[in-house]
Design an enzyme around this catalytic site. Structure first.
Site, PDB file in Angstrom:
ATOM      1  N   CYS A 150     -11.959  19.027 113.439  1.00 47.77           N
ATOM      2  CA  CYS A 150     -10.972  18.786 114.497  1.00 47.77           C
ATOM      3  C   CYS A 150     -11.012  19.831 115.603  1.00 47.77           C
ATOM      4  O   CYS A 150     -10.458  19.607 116.679  1.00 47.77           O
ATOM      5  CB  CYS A 150      -9.563  18.716 113.913  1.00 47.77           C
ATOM      6  N   ASN A 206      -4.370  11.196 114.240  1.00 46.52           N
ATOM      7  CA  ASN A 206      -5.292  12.333 114.302  1.00 46.52           C
ATOM      8  C   ASN A 206      -6.719  11.793 114.480  1.00 46.52           C
ATOM      9  O   ASN A 206      -7.259  11.177 113.572  1.00 46.52           O
ATOM     10  CB  ASN A 206      -5.163  13.143 113.005  1.00 46.52           C
ATOM     11  N   HIS A 262      -4.210  20.286 119.320  1.00 48.85           N
ATOM     12  CA  HIS A 262      -4.803  19.235 118.484  1.00 48.85           C
ATOM     13  C   HIS A 262      -3.679  18.366 117.929  1.00 48.85           C
ATOM     14  O   HIS A 262      -2.659  18.863 117.473  1.00 48.85           O
ATOM     15  CB  HIS A 262      -5.610  19.876 117.350  1.00 48.85           C
TER      16      HIS A 262
HETATM   17  N1  COA Z   1       4.482   7.351 102.586  1.00 46.21           N
HETATM   18  C1  COA Z   1       5.488   7.672 101.739  1.00 46.21           C
HETATM   19  N2  COA Z   1       5.444   8.745 100.938  1.00 46.21           N
HETATM   20  C2  COA Z   1       4.356   9.529 101.017  1.00 46.21           C
HETATM   21  C3  COA Z   1       3.290   9.239 101.867  1.00 46.21           C
HETATM   22  C4  COA Z   1       3.378   8.093 102.672  1.00 46.21           C
HETATM   23  N3  COA Z   1       2.399   7.731 103.534  1.00 46.21           N
HETATM   24  N4  COA Z   1       2.348  10.197 101.722  1.00 46.21           N
HETATM   25  C5  COA Z   1       2.809  11.052 100.794  1.00 46.21           C
HETATM   26  N5  COA Z   1       4.017  10.645 100.361  1.00 46.21           N
HETATM   27  C6  COA Z   1       4.889  11.261  99.372  1.00 46.21           C
HETATM   28  C7  COA Z   1       4.142  12.181  98.434  1.00 46.21           C
HETATM   29  O1  COA Z   1       3.525  11.449  97.397  1.00 46.21           O
HETATM   30  C8  COA Z   1       5.261  13.050  97.933  1.00 46.21           C
HETATM   31  O2  COA Z   1       5.928  12.361  96.915  1.00 46.21           O
HETATM   32  P1  COA Z   1       6.470  13.151  95.602  1.00 46.21           P
HETATM   33  O3  COA Z   1       7.456  14.146  96.156  1.00 46.21           O
HETATM   34  O4  COA Z   1       7.060  12.057  94.803  1.00 46.21           O
HETATM   35  O5  COA Z   1       5.269  13.790  95.015  1.00 46.21           O
HETATM   36  C9  COA Z   1       6.202  13.170  99.120  1.00 46.21           C
HETATM   37  O6  COA Z   1       5.835  12.108 100.002  1.00 46.21           O
HETATM   38  C10 COA Z   1       6.094  14.477  99.851  1.00 46.21           C
HETATM   39  O7  COA Z   1       4.727  14.790 100.005  1.00 46.21           O
HETATM   40  P2  COA Z   1       4.255  16.044 100.769  1.00 46.21           P
HETATM   41  O8  COA Z   1       2.767  16.061 100.762  1.00 46.21           O
HETATM   42  O9  COA Z   1       4.981  17.247 100.295  1.00 46.21           O
HETATM   43  O10 COA Z   1       4.805  15.684 102.221  1.00 46.21           O
HETATM   44  P3  COA Z   1       4.705  16.519 103.525  1.00 46.21           P
HETATM   45  O11 COA Z   1       6.052  16.682 104.114  1.00 46.21           O
HETATM   46  O12 COA Z   1       3.879  17.745 103.332  1.00 46.21           O
HETATM   47  O13 COA Z   1       3.909  15.528 104.482  1.00 46.21           O
HETATM   48  C11 COA Z   1       1.692  15.290 105.314  1.00 46.21           C
HETATM   49  C12 COA Z   1       2.624  15.110 104.127  1.00 46.21           C
HETATM   50  C13 COA Z   1       0.306  14.875 104.902  1.00 46.21           C
HETATM   51  C14 COA Z   1       2.200  14.412 106.434  1.00 46.21           C
HETATM   52  C15 COA Z   1       1.730  16.769 105.748  1.00 46.21           C
HETATM   53  O14 COA Z   1       1.527  17.587 104.618  1.00 46.21           O
HETATM   54  C16 COA Z   1       0.703  17.086 106.771  1.00 46.21           C
HETATM   55  O15 COA Z   1       0.752  16.599 107.887  1.00 46.21           O
HETATM   56  N6  COA Z   1      -0.238  17.980 106.451  1.00 46.21           N
HETATM   57  C17 COA Z   1      -1.270  18.394 107.365  1.00 46.21           C
HETATM   58  C18 COA Z   1      -2.282  17.291 107.466  1.00 46.21           C
HETATM   59  C19 COA Z   1      -3.208  17.493 108.604  1.00 46.21           C
HETATM   60  O16 COA Z   1      -2.788  17.770 109.692  1.00 46.21           O
HETATM   61  N7  COA Z   1      -4.499  17.332 108.340  1.00 46.21           N
HETATM   62  C20 COA Z   1      -5.503  17.405 109.313  1.00 46.21           C
HETATM   63  C21 COA Z   1      -5.693  18.781 109.792  1.00 46.21           C
HETATM   64  S1  COA Z   1      -6.784  18.774 111.134  1.00 46.21           S
END
Ligand code: COA
Length: 328
Positions: A115, A285, A255
Protein backbone atom coordinates in the site's frame (compact mmCIF):
# COMPACT_ATOMS: atom_id res chain seq x y z
CA UNK A 1 12.58 24.68 2.54
CA UNK A 2 14.38 22.38 0.07
CA UNK A 3 14.50 23.20 -3.61
CA UNK A 4 12.40 20.48 -5.30
CA UNK A 5 13.96 18.22 -7.96
CA UNK A 6 10.80 16.67 -9.42
CA UNK A 7 7.13 17.58 -9.73
CA UNK A 8 3.92 15.74 -10.51
CA UNK A 9 2.73 17.15 -13.82
CA UNK A 10 -0.28 14.98 -14.58
CA UNK A 11 -2.50 12.54 -12.73
CA UNK A 12 -5.07 10.04 -13.97
CA UNK A 13 -7.15 7.25 -12.51
CA UNK A 14 -9.31 4.38 -13.67
CA UNK A 15 -11.58 2.02 -11.74
CA UNK A 16 -13.75 -0.93 -12.79
CA UNK A 17 -17.40 -0.12 -13.51
CA UNK A 18 -18.74 -2.75 -11.13
CA UNK A 19 -19.73 -1.29 -7.73
CA UNK A 20 -20.03 -3.69 -4.79
CA UNK A 21 -21.88 -2.16 -1.83
CA UNK A 22 -21.90 -3.24 1.80
CA UNK A 23 -25.49 -4.41 1.24
CA UNK A 24 -24.11 -6.81 -1.41
CA UNK A 25 -21.84 -8.36 1.24
CA UNK A 26 -24.80 -8.75 3.62
CA UNK A 27 -26.13 -11.36 1.16
CA UNK A 28 -23.00 -13.53 1.21
CA UNK A 29 -21.28 -12.90 4.56
CA UNK A 30 -22.23 -12.65 8.23
CA UNK A 31 -21.84 -8.86 8.24
CA UNK A 32 -23.85 -5.65 8.14
CA UNK A 33 -23.58 -2.30 6.44
CA UNK A 34 -23.62 -0.70 9.88
CA UNK A 35 -20.63 -2.76 11.14
CA UNK A 36 -18.60 -2.04 8.02
CA UNK A 37 -19.32 1.71 8.04
CA UNK A 38 -18.67 2.09 11.79
CA UNK A 39 -15.44 0.05 11.83
CA UNK A 40 -13.96 1.11 8.48
CA UNK A 41 -15.84 4.02 6.89
CA UNK A 42 -16.23 1.98 3.70
CA UNK A 43 -19.59 2.09 1.89
CA UNK A 44 -18.72 0.62 -1.49
CA UNK A 45 -15.75 -0.48 -3.58
CA UNK A 46 -15.06 -1.28 -7.24
CA UNK A 47 -14.43 -4.93 -8.10
CA UNK A 48 -13.20 -6.02 -11.53
CA UNK A 49 -15.53 -8.25 -13.50
CA UNK A 50 -14.35 -11.79 -14.27
CA UNK A 51 -11.85 -11.51 -17.10
CA UNK A 52 -11.32 -7.78 -16.56
CA UNK A 53 -7.55 -7.48 -16.27
CA UNK A 54 -5.30 -4.92 -14.61
CA UNK A 55 -3.37 -3.84 -17.70
CA UNK A 56 -6.32 -1.99 -19.34
CA UNK A 57 -7.04 -0.16 -16.08
CA UNK A 58 -3.39 0.85 -15.79
CA UNK A 59 -3.44 1.98 -19.45
CA UNK A 60 -6.55 4.13 -18.93
CA UNK A 61 -5.10 5.80 -15.83
CA UNK A 62 -1.73 6.34 -17.55
CA UNK A 63 -3.26 7.84 -20.70
CA UNK A 64 -5.21 10.34 -18.59
CA UNK A 65 -2.07 11.31 -16.67
CA UNK A 66 -0.07 11.64 -19.90
CA UNK A 67 -2.77 13.77 -21.54
CA UNK A 68 -2.85 16.09 -18.52
CA UNK A 69 0.95 16.42 -18.56
CA UNK A 70 1.00 16.91 -22.34
CA UNK A 71 3.34 13.99 -23.00
CA UNK A 72 3.08 11.01 -25.33
CA UNK A 73 4.05 7.37 -24.81
CA UNK A 74 7.23 7.97 -26.81
CA UNK A 75 8.31 10.61 -24.29
CA UNK A 76 8.36 8.16 -21.36
CA UNK A 77 11.87 7.37 -20.13
CA UNK A 78 10.83 5.12 -17.25
CA UNK A 79 7.66 3.26 -16.24
CA UNK A 80 7.34 2.18 -12.60
CA UNK A 81 4.33 0.12 -11.57
CA UNK A 82 3.73 -0.39 -7.86
CA UNK A 83 1.53 -3.46 -7.42
CA UNK A 84 1.01 -6.65 -5.44
CA UNK A 85 -1.68 -7.98 -7.79
CA UNK A 86 -0.40 -7.81 -11.37
CA UNK A 87 -1.90 -9.85 -14.18
CA UNK A 88 0.90 -12.42 -14.05
CA UNK A 89 3.99 -13.22 -12.01
CA UNK A 90 6.41 -12.79 -14.87
CA UNK A 91 7.18 -10.55 -16.67
CA UNK A 92 6.42 -7.39 -14.76
CA UNK A 93 3.13 -5.51 -14.89
CA UNK A 94 5.21 -2.51 -15.96
CA UNK A 95 6.41 -4.34 -19.10
CA UNK A 96 2.84 -5.33 -19.96
CA UNK A 97 1.83 -1.69 -19.49
CA UNK A 98 4.75 -0.51 -21.61
CA UNK A 99 3.70 -2.79 -24.47
CA UNK A 100 0.05 -1.71 -24.24
CA UNK A 101 1.01 1.99 -24.24
CA UNK A 102 3.57 1.57 -27.02
CA UNK A 103 6.18 3.34 -24.90
CA UNK A 104 9.11 2.12 -26.96
CA UNK A 105 11.78 4.34 -25.35
CA UNK A 106 11.12 3.46 -21.72
CA UNK A 107 12.71 1.22 -19.11
CA UNK A 108 9.94 -0.56 -17.19
CA UNK A 109 9.90 -2.36 -13.87
CA UNK A 110 7.63 -3.23 -10.94
CA UNK A 111 8.06 -2.08 -7.38
CA UNK A 112 6.82 -4.07 -4.39
CA UNK A 113 5.91 -1.95 -1.40
CA UNK A 114 2.22 -2.91 -1.08
CA UNK A 115 0.00 0.00 0.00
CA UNK A 116 3.00 2.34 0.25
CA UNK A 117 3.86 1.59 -3.38
CA UNK A 118 2.81 4.93 -4.86
CA UNK A 119 4.92 6.93 -2.38
CA UNK A 120 7.88 4.57 -2.89
CA UNK A 121 7.45 4.79 -6.66
CA UNK A 122 7.43 8.59 -6.65
CA UNK A 123 10.56 8.51 -4.48
CA UNK A 124 12.38 6.26 -6.96
CA UNK A 125 11.26 8.47 -9.85
CA UNK A 126 12.48 11.57 -8.02
CA UNK A 127 15.89 9.93 -7.54
CA UNK A 128 16.08 8.94 -11.21
CA UNK A 129 15.27 12.49 -12.25
CA UNK A 130 17.88 13.83 -9.81
CA UNK A 131 20.57 11.58 -11.30
CA UNK A 132 19.56 12.30 -14.88
CA UNK A 133 18.35 8.78 -15.66
CA UNK A 134 15.05 10.08 -16.90
CA UNK A 135 13.15 13.31 -17.45
CA UNK A 136 9.64 11.93 -17.96
CA UNK A 137 8.68 9.12 -15.61
CA UNK A 138 5.32 7.35 -15.31
CA UNK A 139 4.54 6.08 -11.81
CA UNK A 140 1.46 3.86 -11.53
CA UNK A 141 -0.23 2.32 -8.51
CA UNK A 142 -2.48 -0.40 -9.90
CA UNK A 143 -4.23 -3.23 -8.11
CA UNK A 144 -6.67 -6.03 -8.78
CA UNK A 145 -6.86 -6.95 -5.11
CA UNK A 146 -10.04 -8.95 -5.73
CA UNK A 147 -7.77 -11.70 -7.12
CA UNK A 148 -5.98 -12.08 -3.77
CA UNK A 149 -8.97 -11.37 -1.48
CA UNK A 150 -10.79 -14.22 0.25
CA UNK A 151 -14.47 -13.40 -0.29
CA UNK A 152 -15.38 -16.03 2.34
CA UNK A 153 -13.42 -14.17 5.08
CA UNK A 154 -15.59 -11.35 6.40
CA UNK A 155 -12.68 -9.70 8.23
CA UNK A 156 -10.84 -8.93 4.98
CA UNK A 157 -13.38 -9.32 2.12
CA UNK A 158 -15.10 -6.05 2.94
CA UNK A 159 -11.93 -3.98 3.03
CA UNK A 160 -10.40 -4.10 -0.43
CA UNK A 161 -11.12 -2.80 -3.92
CA UNK A 162 -9.61 -2.59 -7.40
CA UNK A 163 -8.31 0.47 -9.22
CA UNK A 164 -5.38 2.28 -10.79
CA UNK A 165 -3.82 5.71 -10.46
CA UNK A 166 -0.98 7.16 -12.50
CA UNK A 167 1.27 10.20 -12.26
CA UNK A 168 3.80 11.80 -14.58
CA UNK A 169 6.96 12.98 -12.81
CA UNK A 170 9.13 15.59 -14.50
CA UNK A 171 11.92 17.93 -13.43
CA UNK A 172 10.69 20.64 -11.10
CA UNK A 173 10.28 24.22 -12.24
CA UNK A 174 12.26 25.06 -9.07
CA UNK A 175 9.25 25.87 -6.92
CA UNK A 176 6.59 23.20 -7.40
CA UNK A 177 7.22 19.57 -6.61
CA UNK A 178 8.41 17.23 -3.89
CA UNK A 179 9.67 19.16 -0.86
CA UNK A 180 10.40 16.22 1.42
CA UNK A 181 10.39 12.43 1.38
CA UNK A 182 10.47 9.78 4.10
CA UNK A 183 10.47 5.99 3.62
CA UNK A 184 10.77 3.20 6.19
CA UNK A 185 10.04 -0.52 6.55
CA UNK A 186 9.97 -3.24 9.20
CA UNK A 187 10.07 -6.72 7.67
CA UNK A 188 9.70 -8.39 11.06
CA UNK A 189 5.99 -7.51 10.95
CA UNK A 190 5.40 -9.35 7.66
CA UNK A 191 3.31 -12.17 9.22
CA UNK A 192 0.62 -9.68 10.28
CA UNK A 193 -0.43 -9.06 6.66
CA UNK A 194 0.69 -11.50 3.99
CA UNK A 195 -0.21 -14.11 1.39
CA UNK A 196 1.17 -17.40 2.72
CA UNK A 197 0.67 -19.61 -0.35
CA UNK A 198 1.76 -19.63 -3.97
CA UNK A 199 5.42 -18.69 -3.56
CA UNK A 200 8.53 -20.64 -2.59
CA UNK A 201 7.46 -21.06 1.02
CA UNK A 202 4.24 -22.83 0.08
CA UNK A 203 4.25 -23.69 -3.62
CA UNK A 204 0.87 -24.02 -5.32
CA UNK A 205 -0.84 -27.29 -4.42
CA UNK A 206 -4.39 -28.61 -4.18
CA UNK A 207 -4.12 -28.51 -0.38
CA UNK A 208 -2.89 -24.93 -0.46
CA UNK A 209 -5.89 -23.92 -2.57
CA UNK A 210 -8.32 -25.90 -0.35
CA UNK A 211 -6.95 -24.06 2.69
CA UNK A 212 -7.41 -20.75 0.84
CA UNK A 213 -3.79 -19.80 1.49
CA UNK A 214 -3.50 -18.06 -1.90
CA UNK A 215 -5.40 -15.14 -0.32
CA UNK A 216 -4.37 -12.30 1.99
CA UNK A 217 -4.30 -13.12 5.71
CA UNK A 218 -4.43 -10.27 8.16
CA UNK A 219 -4.30 -9.76 11.93
CA UNK A 220 -6.59 -6.72 11.74
CA UNK A 221 -6.21 -5.30 15.22
CA UNK A 222 -2.39 -5.55 15.20
CA UNK A 223 -2.21 -4.04 11.71
CA UNK A 224 -4.45 -1.22 12.87
CA UNK A 225 -2.14 -0.36 15.79
CA UNK A 226 1.01 -0.57 13.69
CA UNK A 227 -0.57 1.58 11.00
CA UNK A 228 -1.46 4.35 13.46
CA UNK A 229 2.11 4.43 14.85
CA UNK A 230 3.77 4.32 11.42
CA UNK A 231 1.53 6.99 9.90
CA UNK A 232 2.25 9.24 12.89
CA UNK A 233 6.00 8.85 12.41
CA UNK A 234 5.65 9.43 8.68
CA UNK A 235 3.60 12.63 8.99
CA UNK A 236 6.04 14.03 11.57
CA UNK A 237 9.06 13.24 9.39
CA UNK A 238 7.68 14.66 6.14
CA UNK A 239 6.67 17.89 7.88
CA UNK A 240 10.02 18.18 9.70
CA UNK A 241 12.08 17.44 6.59
CA UNK A 242 10.13 20.00 4.57
CA UNK A 243 10.86 22.60 7.24
CA UNK A 244 7.20 23.55 7.61
CA UNK A 245 4.56 23.32 10.35
CA UNK A 246 1.28 21.32 10.28
CA UNK A 247 -0.61 24.59 9.86
CA UNK A 248 1.06 25.09 6.47
CA UNK A 249 -0.51 21.90 5.07
CA UNK A 250 -3.50 22.60 2.82
CA UNK A 251 -4.56 18.96 2.50
CA UNK A 252 -3.50 15.68 4.11
CA UNK A 253 -4.00 12.77 1.70
CA UNK A 254 -3.46 9.56 3.66
CA UNK A 255 -3.55 5.99 2.38
CA UNK A 256 -7.21 5.00 2.39
CA UNK A 257 -7.46 1.83 4.49
CA UNK A 258 -9.80 2.73 7.32
CA UNK A 259 -11.34 6.06 8.29
CA UNK A 260 -10.39 5.46 11.94
CA UNK A 261 -6.70 5.16 11.00
CA UNK A 262 -7.06 8.35 8.94
CA UNK A 263 -8.67 10.19 11.88
CA UNK A 264 -5.93 9.03 14.28
CA UNK A 265 -3.27 10.20 11.81
CA UNK A 266 -4.87 13.62 11.43
CA UNK A 267 -5.26 13.98 15.20
CA UNK A 268 -1.60 13.11 15.79
CA UNK A 269 -0.47 15.58 13.12
CA UNK A 270 -2.82 18.25 14.53
CA UNK A 271 -4.46 18.68 11.16
CA UNK A 272 -8.26 19.23 11.33
CA UNK A 273 -10.44 16.72 9.43
CA UNK A 274 -11.62 19.62 7.23
CA UNK A 275 -8.10 19.45 5.71
CA UNK A 276 -8.05 15.66 5.29
CA UNK A 277 -9.05 13.74 2.15
CA UNK A 278 -11.29 10.72 2.69
CA UNK A 279 -12.26 8.55 -0.28
CA UNK A 280 -12.23 5.15 1.43
CA UNK A 281 -16.05 5.33 1.52
CA UNK A 282 -16.17 5.10 -2.31
CA UNK A 283 -13.27 2.80 -3.12
CA UNK A 284 -12.28 0.81 -0.01
CA UNK A 285 -8.59 0.01 0.32
CA UNK A 286 -7.04 -0.12 -3.15
CA UNK A 287 -3.47 -0.46 -1.87
CA UNK A 288 -0.97 1.33 -4.14
CA UNK A 289 -3.82 3.02 -6.06
CA UNK A 290 -5.41 4.58 -3.01
CA UNK A 291 -3.40 7.81 -2.80
CA UNK A 292 -3.75 8.74 -6.50
CA UNK A 293 -7.49 7.91 -6.34
CA UNK A 294 -7.81 10.24 -3.34
CA UNK A 295 -5.75 12.99 -5.02
CA UNK A 296 -7.88 12.76 -8.16
CA UNK A 297 -11.05 13.27 -6.12
CA UNK A 298 -9.45 16.12 -4.15
CA UNK A 299 -8.49 17.91 -7.37
CA UNK A 300 -11.99 17.37 -8.81
CA UNK A 301 -13.52 18.85 -5.65
CA UNK A 302 -11.19 21.86 -5.78
CA UNK A 303 -9.46 20.84 -2.54
CA UNK A 304 -6.04 20.64 -4.26
CA UNK A 305 -5.13 23.55 -6.50
CA UNK A 306 -1.96 24.78 -8.13
CA UNK A 307 0.53 25.64 -5.35
CA UNK A 308 -1.40 23.75 -2.61
CA UNK A 309 0.86 22.20 0.01
CA UNK A 310 -0.15 18.52 0.14
CA UNK A 311 1.03 15.88 2.62
CA UNK A 312 0.85 12.30 1.34
CA UNK A 313 1.27 9.47 3.83
CA UNK A 314 1.06 5.73 3.27
CA UNK A 315 1.32 2.46 5.14
CA UNK A 316 1.20 -1.13 3.96
CA UNK A 317 2.22 -4.79 4.12
CA UNK A 318 5.87 -5.42 4.71
CA UNK A 319 5.42 -3.37 6.78
CA UNK A 320 6.32 -0.37 4.69
CA UNK A 321 5.46 3.25 5.28
CA UNK A 322 6.34 6.60 3.82
CA UNK A 323 5.34 10.19 3.28
CA UNK A 324 6.09 13.32 1.33
CA UNK A 325 5.19 16.98 1.19
CA UNK A 326 4.40 18.22 -2.30
CA UNK A 327 3.80 21.73 -3.58
CA UNK A 328 1.16 20.92 -6.21
N1 COA B 1 -18.71 -7.92 9.93
C1 COA B 1 -19.10 -8.17 11.20
N2 COA B 1 -18.25 -8.54 12.17
C2 COA B 1 -16.95 -8.65 11.83
C3 COA B 1 -16.50 -8.42 10.54
C4 COA B 1 -17.43 -8.04 9.56
N3 COA B 1 -17.09 -7.79 8.28
N4 COA B 1 -15.16 -8.61 10.51
C5 COA B 1 -14.80 -8.97 11.75
N5 COA B 1 -15.88 -9.00 12.55
C6 COA B 1 -15.96 -9.33 13.97
C7 COA B 1 -14.78 -10.14 14.44
O1 COA B 1 -14.96 -11.51 14.14
C8 COA B 1 -14.83 -9.87 15.92
O2 COA B 1 -15.79 -10.71 16.49
P1 COA B 1 -15.53 -11.39 17.94
O3 COA B 1 -15.38 -10.22 18.88
O4 COA B 1 -16.75 -12.20 18.13
O5 COA B 1 -14.28 -12.17 17.79
C9 COA B 1 -15.33 -8.44 16.02
O6 COA B 1 -15.91 -8.15 14.75
C10 COA B 1 -14.24 -7.44 16.31
O7 COA B 1 -13.13 -7.74 15.49
P2 COA B 1 -11.86 -6.87 15.49
O8 COA B 1 -10.90 -7.44 14.51
O9 COA B 1 -11.40 -6.62 16.88
O10 COA B 1 -12.48 -5.51 14.94
P3 COA B 1 -11.77 -4.15 14.68
O11 COA B 1 -12.49 -3.07 15.38
O12 COA B 1 -10.30 -4.26 14.91
O13 COA B 1 -12.02 -3.94 13.13
C11 COA B 1 -10.79 -4.15 11.10
C12 COA B 1 -11.53 -4.88 12.21
C13 COA B 1 -10.23 -5.18 10.15
C14 COA B 1 -11.79 -3.26 10.40
C15 COA B 1 -9.67 -3.30 11.73
O14 COA B 1 -8.92 -4.10 12.61
C16 COA B 1 -8.77 -2.71 10.71
O15 COA B 1 -9.17 -1.88 9.91
N6 COA B 1 -7.48 -3.07 10.73
C17 COA B 1 -6.50 -2.55 9.82
C18 COA B 1 -6.71 -3.20 8.48
C19 COA B 1 -5.96 -2.51 7.41
O16 COA B 1 -6.01 -1.32 7.30
N7 COA B 1 -5.27 -3.29 6.59
C20 COA B 1 -4.57 -2.81 5.47
C21 COA B 1 -3.38 -2.04 5.87
S1 COA B 1 -2.69 -1.30 4.47
Amino acid sequence: MQRPVAQIDGLGIAVPDRVVTNADFEKTLDTTDQWIVERTGIRERRIAAPGEMLTPLAVAASERAMAQAGVTAADLDVIIVATVSGDRRMPSQACDLQAALGAANAAAFDLGAACSGFVYGVSVAEGMIATGQGRTILVVGAERLSTITDFEDRSTAILFGDGAGAAILRPSDGRRGILSMFLKSDGRLAPLLHIPGGGNLEPPSEQMIRDRRQFMKMAGREVFKAAVLAMAEATDEAIRRAGISPDDIDLLVPHQANVRIIEATAKHAEIPMSKVMVSVDRYGNTSSASIPLAIDQAVAEGRIRRDSLVLLVAFGAGFTWGSMVVRW
